[in-house]
Design an enzyme around this catalytic site. Sequence first.
Site, PDB file in Angstrom:
ATOM      1  N   CYS A 115       0.262  -1.595   0.043  1.00  0.00           N
ATOM      2  CA  CYS A 115       0.249   0.580   0.078  1.00  0.00           C
ATOM      3  C   CYS A 115       0.725   1.452  -0.377  1.00  0.00           C
ATOM      4  O   CYS A 115       1.682   1.200   0.974  1.00  0.00           O
ATOM      5  CB  CYS A 115      -0.650  -0.225   0.981  1.00  0.00           C
ATOM      6  SG  CYS A 115      -2.043   1.746   1.098  1.00  0.00           S
ATOM      7  N   GLY A 116       0.700   1.847  -1.243  1.00  0.00           N
ATOM      8  CA  GLY A 116       1.758   3.014  -1.015  1.00  0.00           C
ATOM      9  C   GLY A 116       0.485   4.337  -0.969  1.00  0.00           C
ATOM     10  O   GLY A 116       1.360   5.092   0.101  1.00  0.00           O
TER      11      GLY A 116
END
Length: 288
Positions: A115-116
Amino acid sequence: MGRVTTRRRVARLTLGAGISRREDTLVVEEPLEIRVGGRSLAVTMRTPGHDVELAAGFLVSEGVVTRGDEFAAARYCAGDAGDGNTYNVLDVTLAPGVAPPAPALAREFFTTSSCGICGKASIDAVRTQSSFNVRDDSLRVSTETLVSLPDRLRAAQDVFEKTGGLHAAGLYSAKDDELLVVREDVGRHNAVDKVVGWALTHDLLPATGTVLMVSGRASFELTQKAIMAGIPMLAAVSAPSSLAVELAIDAGMSLVGFLRGESMVVYSGAQRVEQQPADQHRAEGSAA
């Protein structure tokens, strides 16, 4: 440079066949701290390799740079703990006159490989305005070409063949009918950043006339990264999220999901997908 893979002794169990012990190949996951001008900007968990491209793509996604000549240099340096050069800290130098990232962009948390954008205050905070307009891109891709892309991407995944534990992203050029670049990483957003960074350092932004092919799902963030790089089409083997579809429609980008076998679902920008005569015949028959 850190290793991309490592070996570990494991126990393999099979029902009715007992247990066997052997060496297994694992993909390496290590942190990378990205600095700009000596100031820490983000820490991401990634597969070592193509780190300069990763940093460059990340800066494109954040709207810091848009051209190759704005990204002057990058070098590995020692961490704050004084443990020497571990090749896990990369300091980027921007070209003279390029504004550094705003202090508010600094990530005071770890960006995980899955998850960026976790931890961002709101969706509005990541709707960065792109310098490129994809709405008017004249890209056209046949259905025959699109259904070939997952296999072409998979064929280029060297590390996945050894580990089975990596995401991949590739940039397809409709003009040249080829995958210009393929990158692998434990994080799907890292794989895309590496592809975008490659395009930046090869002066190919905006990436007009291209398709970003990804091996997993089409998230909001991957859609945003494509738009920020001026890529007019994102194709994924799995599902998009509702926000990804909304963003693609808003930006005029084509978004294709569930690209598997001989079928796909086009969520936006269907005018860029050219049906083959056989497809049109089947569609007309279904309508009747």
